[in-house]
Structure formats: structure tokens, C-alpha cells
Scaffold this motif. Structure first.
Motif, mmCIF file in Angstrom:
data_model
loop_
_atom_site.group_PDB
_atom_site.id
_atom_site.type_symbol
_atom_site.label_atom_id
_atom_site.label_comp_id
_atom_site.label_asym_id
_atom_site.label_seq_id
_atom_site.Cartn_x
_atom_site.Cartn_y
_atom_site.Cartn_z
ATOM 1 N N MET A 113 0.860 -1.204 0.000
ATOM 2 C CA MET A 113 0.000 0.000 0.000
ATOM 3 C C MET A 113 0.883 1.236 0.000
ATOM 4 S SD MET A 113 -3.255 0.868 0.499
ATOM 5 C CE MET A 113 -3.657 2.538 0.049
ATOM 6 N N ALA A 158 -2.288 5.592 -3.437
ATOM 7 C CA ALA A 158 -3.689 5.185 -3.383
ATOM 8 C C ALA A 158 -4.549 6.245 -2.707
ATOM 9 C CB ALA A 158 -3.819 3.872 -2.629
ATOM 10 N N TYR A 159 -3.896 7.110 -1.987
ATOM 11 C CA TYR A 159 -4.665 8.103 -1.268
ATOM 12 C C TYR A 159 -4.765 9.364 -2.105
ATOM 13 C CZ TYR A 159 -6.332 11.130 2.279
ATOM 14 O OH TYR A 159 -7.095 11.994 2.954
ATOM 15 N N GLU A 160 -5.938 9.605 -2.644
ATOM 16 C CA GLU A 160 -6.101 10.784 -3.484
ATOM 17 C C GLU A 160 -7.117 11.713 -2.869
ATOM 18 O OE1 GLU A 160 -7.338 9.263 -7.165
ATOM 19 O OE2 GLU A 160 -5.416 8.250 -7.538
ATOM 20 N N SER A 171 1.230 5.605 -0.717
ATOM 21 C CA SER A 171 0.433 6.821 -0.559
ATOM 22 C C SER A 171 -0.233 7.208 -1.879
ATOM 23 C CB SER A 171 1.313 7.944 -0.049
ATOM 24 O OG SER A 171 2.463 8.039 -0.858
#
Lengths: 579, 359
Positions: free
Chosen positions: A1, A5-7, A3
């Protein structure tokens, strides 16, 4: 995982066509406000006209108030009411407080069970219980005459004012008990422990610490009991009227039903005066205590050792309370049960010689069947509707930012202090004055339902409010913060968590509406009878058998619903959702 | 870009001023801390940003969107602000599973059904909770609930993250681990974060910048080092760590340093860039661990800023020792890493360890 993936996304935008939370909150506020306080407007209006509202013409005048205050019968009735209410208050507060202390602070055997049984008179049909008293303890009653002929001692004359006060006190004792028990459960017991470790013997602790700590609870429940007993109609009507003892409530009721001009302004004027007294008492009560500290959840501290050891008094005191419960609740209910199966009840002939089914068979016919059907329907519909409205009302009152939200708790508690007969008269005029919808309500059972719902709405609020305060406000803030609207947060987070209270509220409302009668006395007409009005009517005609079986129907449904409620409720609580 | 501008917030509670002209700016990706004792207004400030408190004056702008502006009568509802909040009690909904808790914000946003589950699992992976997706909150420990609360606040990718004392319900050991972990996650995701705490250790160890608050006012904003070494006033100096406060009159001044005449007449040299008024009364703050002490007999300490003192009390605090000293009428607290076996000591106050503080 990673970062990646974090939008960061755009905030949610919903369509604005839906009514906003504010609109919904205002609507609920208006509904509750209008239904509780609305009926008083036509009542006030009716009291300052010189003739009933439905008659043409008429001018403003205070004559009705003058007539009322110049009627010596009214003053006699007022004195009787004062004596009756004071005696009732004194008896139930002292006894209720004593039972609460015995249950919560001593090692009396069976304390918790006694505590729960003590609450029973609050839930059992009060009219039926009064009839049970008459059957068993009245003049020529089953037990009173037996005791008189065998033991040659007189029993309490239940047709005297002290006698009536005793019956009323047994009905209202649970109010005092409940308030004191809650206060004792919530009181910091380390205050008492501190006094004991400082060397005070238990009785001194009781006298100097425990009882003074109970003072607010005693005052609070005393004021409420006083208010409820000045407005009481059933006991005065059934026990006082035959012996020509009039009370304010019966004075007004008899004026309403027997006067030459029906619905005379005098009754409205008297109702306004009674409303004024009840309101002043309520304000006094709010002043005595913090407005919101009154309803604290009853949460016992399990495993706490009893403060006061009763020693040799343990069993005698337990027996005394057991005897009291038996004589005040069990015996009248048994009397009713026996009464419903005999042609007539007399100590001279054994009941089984007089056995008959007729009192039960007649329930399947005419007005009796209609009353039972109406009462059951009203209890079901009223329980659901009132629970729903009060739930949303409670959320608006305590979990919204509506500017006027703080007025709601007072409004939702107000009907508790309003005599049932005032609600009855108020709605009578309100229906009369509101044209089509009013006349529909006046001619159907739904008008009676409305009055019953308003009358008993405080019970629903009192059940819900403590549970709501235990649901942390951060839980709904969390809902708002993730983007849910006020109503959606209520629906998906607060209301599901409130479920046990909603359920309890429904059970309580069902039972209260099933057993209520006095507002209906002013609204009932042929075809819209409910169990309570039919019982009273039949009894006043001198027919007792079917009244006993009707009362047993009420008792039976009440007990079944309560048992069902307790059972299901317990299942829910231990279901693990309350973590 | 997610930046937060809080400008001149004022809020009045019944009698007291809850917020008095509170302003600050949080840069993108920064972890900004509001630090202060209970009742100082830090939570009220945070809840004003979140939309659960409505100040009477001022404005709040996040990511270019004006959320609140008293003058323009703008007050965006809390649910439309798209912020992620972790509450003090975690506020994990007890009647929903971990999955339900995380799915709810996505359902509210009308996310496509088949996109919800992958997203929930993705974020749970981020907080290392994916294996507990079907548990109910009461089956989780405090630390796990906190992770769920954080995941729920992140699942819809809010513009900024607000943390309201998130560690106060954890025990000491767990708290330290959670601190490191949250900080690591925050900087990895580059989240603009406002963090509220009353714990100075938390504030100093995690923050990029700290605002110290008291009585509804911001006392000082700065990096943790600035707050600790150069406290702006007496309150900040005393609230953040232990401190010795010495008051005196400016006797002489030269470039970069000045001499302070203490009440008993002794002089203390301190480094200072300020140009003080001669004869002005000033207070200086000096941290206990900056002072050096040695037994009087064997001491090599000498010269200016060295005083004779007597040890009045001593405490062993695990990783350090703390001494209470009496140097004439002056009471001083000193921390050392090792014990000092003497009653009479010499104490040295380094000139560069003293900060002038406002009263």
C-alpha cells in the motif's frame, strides 16, 4: 500500500431540492407545540364567552369565572380536593421514600423484586383497580364485610376522603418510589461511606446524610403527586359522588354532563383555573430542581453491600411490604377476577355456586366488543405514532441547532401536569372550532386517540431522553463529519442506537393508552367508546359484572404486553449492541 | 491545495470568552498542533473548523473554500466540509461492523456499490486492520478502535484531517506507539492535519508547528524547538516543560548580550538580540536540563553566571535526577543525567540557554 492510493477528492455535493434538515426540525417543533398547547386556545376562548361556542352570538365576559367563584359548591369541592391531594401526597411520598430506602440501602430480603412490583400500580389500569377496591374493600365488599362479621373490627371506609386518599396513594406511590430510587442509585455512595468511616452509626447516616440527600427527590415527586391527585377523576367519581362528596374534577364533570345548558362556560372557566394551578405547580417543580436533572437513568450499582443492616427487622419489614403489595394490588385484581366469573359477589354464598360465563360472553357483543376493539387499535396506532413523533421531537430538542429547540422538553413534559379532563375539554372545543377535519376527529375514535397521545406523550419522552444522553454526541458528529445530513445521521446512527428506548416507549405508550380514560369522557359519543369510558358508564348504571370482565381484559392485555416487552427487551440488551 | 486559514475567530460562552481573536495558518502537508490546558479553547477552535461550533466573528477557509465567514454570513454545514475527524472518544458507531463504519461515508457519497468494498479494504490495509473488517467495535481494543476511527476519517479522502485528542484514551505505552505511527502515516500521505492535545510531549514530538493556547488566546506559534527554547511568555514557558524563571533589572547591555541584576544584587549574563531599555525589569526562562552543577569542593565551574548553592531536595526520576537548589534567595531546579553527591554545589547558568519572556 503506497500513498499513491490516497487521493484527494472533491467534496460530496448533493441535490438541494430535498427539504433541508431545518425545515423538518421546524415542522416537528410546530406539530408538537401546536398539538400540546393548541387546545388551550379554544378553551380559554370558551371560558370568556357568555354562552357555548356553538351557539350564535355571544359576547366576551368574565361572568363564568364570577359565577364559579360565587358558587359555594365549588368552594366546598376545592376544599375537599385540597384535603384529598394533601393526604395523598403525604402518604405516597413518605411510603414511597421508605420503600426506596429499604430497597436501595438495606439488606431486606427480596429487595429488588419488591422494587419492581412496587411499580406495578403505575402500569395496571387505574380504573379497573379502583373497581377492584370497591368490590373487595367497599361497604359490603367481599373482604370488608367478612372482616367485620368475623373479627368485629371496622375496615377503612373507602368512601371517605381519607379512604379515597389511601387508594389514590397506592396508585401514585410508584411515582415517589421511582424518583427516590433513581436519586439513591445516582447518589455517590462514597458520601455515606465517608460518614460511616467518620464514625457515624448506620441509622445516623440514614438520618443525617441519606434522607437529606433525598430531599430534592421527595419535593419533586411530592409536587408531581399533588398535581396528579388534584386532577384525579376516577376515584372521586366512583367513590365520592355516591356519597355526595364533590371534588373540583367531579364538580366540573357533573356540570358538563348534567347542567341544563350542556357545555356551559363555567366548566371551561373551571378548567382554566385548574390548568393555571397545575402550570404553577409545574413551574414550581422546575424551579425546585434543575430542569434537566430530573430524569436520570436508573442504573443500580450491582454488588454494593447494603449500608444498613436490618437484623431482626429484615423479615418483618419484608412481610409488611409484601402484605401491602398483596392488599393494594393483588387482592383488588383477584377480586375483579372472581367478580367477573360470578353473577354477584357476596360473602354469604360461596362464589362457585354463583359461577357464570355471562360476564365474559357479553364482551363479545355490542358496545363491549366495540370498546375492546377500539382500545386495542388506539393503543397500537397511538403507541407507534407517539413513539415516532416523540423520537424525532427528542432528537430536535437535544441533537439539533434549531433556535427554539430548548422549548421542546418543557412542552413535551407539560401534558404530565395537565389534568386529563382539561385535555378532554380542550380538544372538544378545538375539534368544534376547526371545521371539517375537526368534525371528522370529533365523530371518530381518532379524536380520542389524539387526546390520549398528547396526554401520555411525556412518558415516551421520559423513556427516551436518558437513553439519548448516554449516546455520545461525538457519534453523531462523526456522522456529520463524514458527510451525512442531520436526518441521515439520525436515521442511520442515533435512532438505531436508541432502539431499546423506542421499544420501551412503545410498550409504555401502548399500556397507557389502553388504560387511559378521563380525556375520553369529554369526547366519547355513541359508536366511539373505549374500554375505560364503557367501564365507567356501565358501572354508573349499577351493572358490575361486565365491568369486572372488561377490567380483567385490560389487566390481561397489560400484563401480556409488559411481559412480552420485558422478555424481548432483555434479549436486545444482552445482544451485545450496547458496547 | 489543502491549506487552512483561520482568521480572528471570536466566540463568547455564557460569561467567558472561549475564543479571543484566534488566527493561524496551516500549510499543505503540515501537522499543526493546538496545545493548551483544558478550557483554553483548543477544542472549540477545532470544532469551529469542523463546523460543530459557530463563532461570532472571524473566518475559516480550507483549500480555498470559505467554510465560515461571520461578516459574509457564510457557514457551510459540517457535513458539506469534507473533513476527516478523529474524535476523542473515537465515536466508532457501535451498531455497525468495522466494514459498516467505513462504508457509511462512501454510501453517503453515492459511491458505486462495487467500488465500496475494495476502497474500504484498501484503507483498512493502510491502518493494518484489514483482518478485523467484520468485527463489531466492542470486540476491538482501544488502540484498534482508534485505527478504525482514523481509517473512517480517511476512507473518503478528505481534504484535511482533524484530530481531537486522539491518544488520550490509550494507556501510556500504546500512546507512544500510536503517536509514531500516526505521524508516520500523516507524513507519508502528506495530509494537512490539525491536532489538538493537552499533552506537551505529544505536541513536541509529532508537530511541524505548535500553537500554544490559553484562555481562548493563541500565546505563541512556532516549531517545537522554538516553543521549548524561546517561549514567548511566562505561560508558554511554564506550560511546556519545567522551567526556572528569574526576574531582574537590565544593568548593562552590549552587542548580543546583556547583564541582568537579580534581586539580591548578583549579575547574570544572558545572550540576547533584543535591545532592552536600561533599568527595565525582565524575566528570563531557563530549562532545568540546561543548568550544570558540580560538587563545590571539586568543581571546575568558574567565572560569571556561576553561583554557590545548597541542595534542598533531590529526586530520582528514572532517566534523570532532579535537584532543588537554594542559591542565596534564589530557588533553582536542575536536571542531570547522573547523580551529584554533595550538599554544597556550584551551579552554572549558560548565557545561551536563557530566553527573555514577556510577563
Amino acid at each position: 500500500m503506497t500513498s499513491a492510493a490516497y487521493e484527494h477528492t472533491a467534496p460530496a455535493r448533493r441535490s438541494r431540492s430535498l427539504p433541508t434538515a431545518g425545515t423538518l426540525q421546524w415542522l416537528v417543533w410546530l406539530l408538537v407545540f401546536g398539538l400540546v398547547l393548541g387546545p388551550f386556545v379554544p378553551l380559554l376562548f370558551a371560558s370568556v364567552r357568555d354562552r357555548p361556542l356553538y351557539q350564535a352570538g355571544g359576547v366576551f365576559t368574565l361572568a363564568a369565572y364570577g359565577d364559579l367563584l360565587h358558587d359555594p359548591a365549588f368552594w366546598r369541592a376545592a376544599l375537599h380536593t385540597l384535603e384529598y391531594a394533601s393526604l395523598t401526597t403525604a402518604l405516597s411520598v413518605v411510603a414511597g421514600g421508605a420503600v426506596a430506602i429499604l430497597v436501595a440501602r438495606t439488606d431486606m430480603p427480596g429487595g429488588q423484586a419488591f422494587g419492581r412490583l412496587t411499580l406495578l400500580p403505575l402500569l395496571l389500569p387505574s380504573l379497573g383497580i379502583v373497581l377492584g377496591w370497591i368490590v373487595v374493600w367497599g361497604p359490603g365488599g367481599y373482604l370488608s364485610s367478612q372482616i367485620q362479621s368475623h373479627l368485629h373490627i371496622g375496615t377503612l371506609d373507602i368512601n371517605s376522603i381519607p379512604g379515597m386518599a389511601v387508594i389514590e396513594a397506592t396508585r401514585l406511590l410508584p411515582v415517589a418510589y421511582m424518583t427516590c430510587e433513581a436519586a439513591l442509585a445516582r447518589a455517590d455512595s462514597s458520601l455515606e461511606d465517608a460518614a460511616r468511616s467518620a464514625g457515624a452509626p448506620p441509622l445516623t447516616v440514614l438520618r443525617r446524610i441519606t434522607i437529606p440527600m433525598l430531599r430534592p427527590a421527595l419535593l419533586n415527586s411530592g409536587t408531581l403527586i399533588f398535581t396528579l391527585s388534584i386532577a384525579s377523576l376516577g376515584i372521586p367519581l366512583l367513590l365520592g359522588t355516591p356519597h355526595n362528596i364533590q371534588f373540583v374534577s367531579t364538580y366540573l364533570y357533573l356540570q358538563w354532563t348534567n347542567a341544563a345548558t350542556p357545555d356551559s362556560p363555567i366548566v371551561s372557566a373551571g378548567a382554566m383555573l385548574l390548568l393555571l394551578v397545575a402550570t404553577l405547580l409545574l413551574l414550581l417543580r422546575n424551579r425546585l430542581l434543575g430542569a434537566e436533572a430530573r430524569y436520570v437513568s436508573v442504573a443500580g450499582k450491582a454488588g454494593r453491600t447494603a449500608m444498613l443492616s436490618l437484623r431482626v427487622w429484615r423479615w418483618p419489614l419484608a412481610c409488611a411490604i409484601g402484605l401491602y403489595l398483596a392488599l393494594s394490588t393483588l387482592v383488588p385484581v383477584l377480586g375483579l377476577a372472581v367478580m367477573s366469573f360470578v353473577a354477584f359477589l357476596t360473602p354469604l354464598i360461596a362464589p362457585w355456586h354463583l359461577f357464570t360465563w355471562s360476564n365474559w360472553q357479553i364482551l363479545g357483543t355490542g358496545v363491549y366488543l366495540r370498546s375492546i376493539e377500539h382500545s386495542a387499535l388506539l393503543a397500537l396506532v397511538g403507541g407507534i405514532v407517539t413513539t415516532a413523533v416523540v423520537a424525532v421531537g427528542t432528537l430536535v430538542a437535544h441533537r439539533s441547532k434549531l433556535p427554539v429547540r430548548r422549548t421542546l422538553p418543557f412542552v413535551m413534559l407539560y401534558p404530565r401536569a395537565i389534568p386529563g379532563l382539561i385535555i378532554g375539554i380542550g380538544f372538544f372545543w378545538a375539534f368544534l372550532e376547526t371545521g371539517g377535519p375537526g368534525s371528522f376527529l370529533r365523530q371518530s375514535i381518532w379524536g380520542i386517540l389524539l387526546a390520549f397521545c398528547i396526554r401520555n406523550l411525556p412518558f415516551a419522552y421520559v423513556v427516551m431522553y436518558p437513553t439519548l444522553t448516554r449516546i455520545g454526541e461525538e457519534l453523531d458528529r462523526a456522522g456529520r463529519s463524514v458527510g451525512a445530513s442531520w436526518w441521515r445521521t439520525c436515521r442511520t446512527i442515533v435512532l438505531p442506537l436508541l432502539r431499546p428506548a423506542l421499544f420501551a416507549s412503545f410498550i409504555l405508550m401502548f399500556v397507557e393508552i389502553l388504560n387511559d380514560y378521563d380525556p375520553a369522557l369529554f369526547l366519547v359519543r355513541p359508536g366511539t367508546e373505549v374500554i375505560g369510558t364503557t367501564m365507567l358508564d356501565t358501572f354508573l348504571q349499577g351493572i358490575v359484572g361486565p365491568v369486572a370482565s372488561l377490567a380483567m381484559v385490560q389487566v390481561g392485555i397489560t400484563v401480556i404486553v409488559l411481559a412480552l416487552g420485558t422478555f424481548v427487551f432483555k434479549v436486545r440488551v444482552s445482544g451485545g449492541h450496547d458496547a | 491545495m489543502p491549506e487552512i486559514h483561520v482568521d480572528s475567530l471570536v466566540k463568547q460562552f455564557a460569561e467567558s470568552r472561549a475564543l479571543d481573536d484566534v488566527s493561524f495558518h496551516v500549510a499543505e502537508g503540515e501537522l499543526f498542533t493546538l496545545l493548551g490546558p483544558s478550557g483554553c479553547g483548543k477544542s472549540t477552535t477545532l470544532m469551529s473548523v469542523a463546523g460543530f461550533q459557530t463563532p461570532e466573528e472571524g473566518s475559516v477557509t480550507v483549500d480555498g473554500d470559505v467554510f465560515f465567514d461571520a461578516r459574509r454570513r457564510i457557514n457551510v454545514a459540517a457535513e458539506r466540509r469534507n473533513l476527516g475527524i478523529v474524535f476523542q472518544s473515537y465515536a466508532v458507531w457501535p451498531h455497525m461492523t468495522v466494514y459498516g463504519n467505513l462504508a457509511f461515508p462512501l454510501k453517503v457519497r453515492k459511491t458505486k456499490r462495487n467500488a465500496i468494498r475494495p476502497r474500504v479494504l484498501e484503507v483498512l490495509e493502510l491502518v493494518e486492520m484489514a483482518h478485523l473488517v467484520d468485527r463489531y467495535p466492542h470486540q476491538l481494543s482501544g488502540g484498534q478502535q482508534q485505527r478504525v476511527a482514523l481509517a473512517r476519517a480517511l476512507v473518503y479522502s478528505p481534504s484535511v484531517l482533524l484530530l481531537d485528542e486522539p491518544f488520550s484514551n490509550l494507556d501510556a505505552k500504546l500512546r507512544e506507539r500510536a503517536r509514531t505511527w500516526v505521524k508516520e502515516l500523516q507524513s507519508r500521505l502528506g495530509l494537512t492535519t490539525v491536532f489538538v492535545t493537552h499533552d506537551q510531549d505529544e505536541a513536541l514530538s509529532m508537530s511541524d508547528r505548535v500553537a500554544v493556547m490559553s484562555l481562548g488566546e493563541v500565546q505563541q506559534i512556532g516549531t517545537p524547538e522554538e516553543i521549548y527554547r524561546r517561549p514567548a511568555n511566562r505561560f508558554v514557558a511554564e506550560f511546556v516543560g519545567n522551567v526556572n524563571l528569574l526576574t531582574g533589572v537590565v544593568a548593562t547591555w552590549e552587542r548580543g548580550r546583556l547583564a541582568l541584576e537579580l534581586e539580591d544584587g548578583r549579575k547574570l549574563w544572558i545572550d540576547s538580540d533584543h535591545t532592552p531599555t536600561p533599568n527595565a525589569r525582565i524575566t528570563i526562562a531557563v530549562r532545568p536540563e540546561s543548568l550544570r552543577i558540580e560538587p563545590a569542593g571539586t568543581s571546575t565551574l568558574n567565572g560569571s553566571n556561576t553561583l554557590d548553592a545548597r541542595v534542598t531536595a533531590m529526586a530520582f526520576l528514572g532517566d534523570h535526577y532532579q535537584y532543588e537548589l537554594a542559591a542565596g534567595s534564589l530557588a533553582l531546579t536542575v536536571q542531570t543525567s547522573g547523580p551529584v553527591f554533595a550538599e554544597q554545589v556550584k551551579v552554572h547558568i549558560p548565557a545561551d540557554a536563557c530566553a527573555i519572556v514577556a510577563e
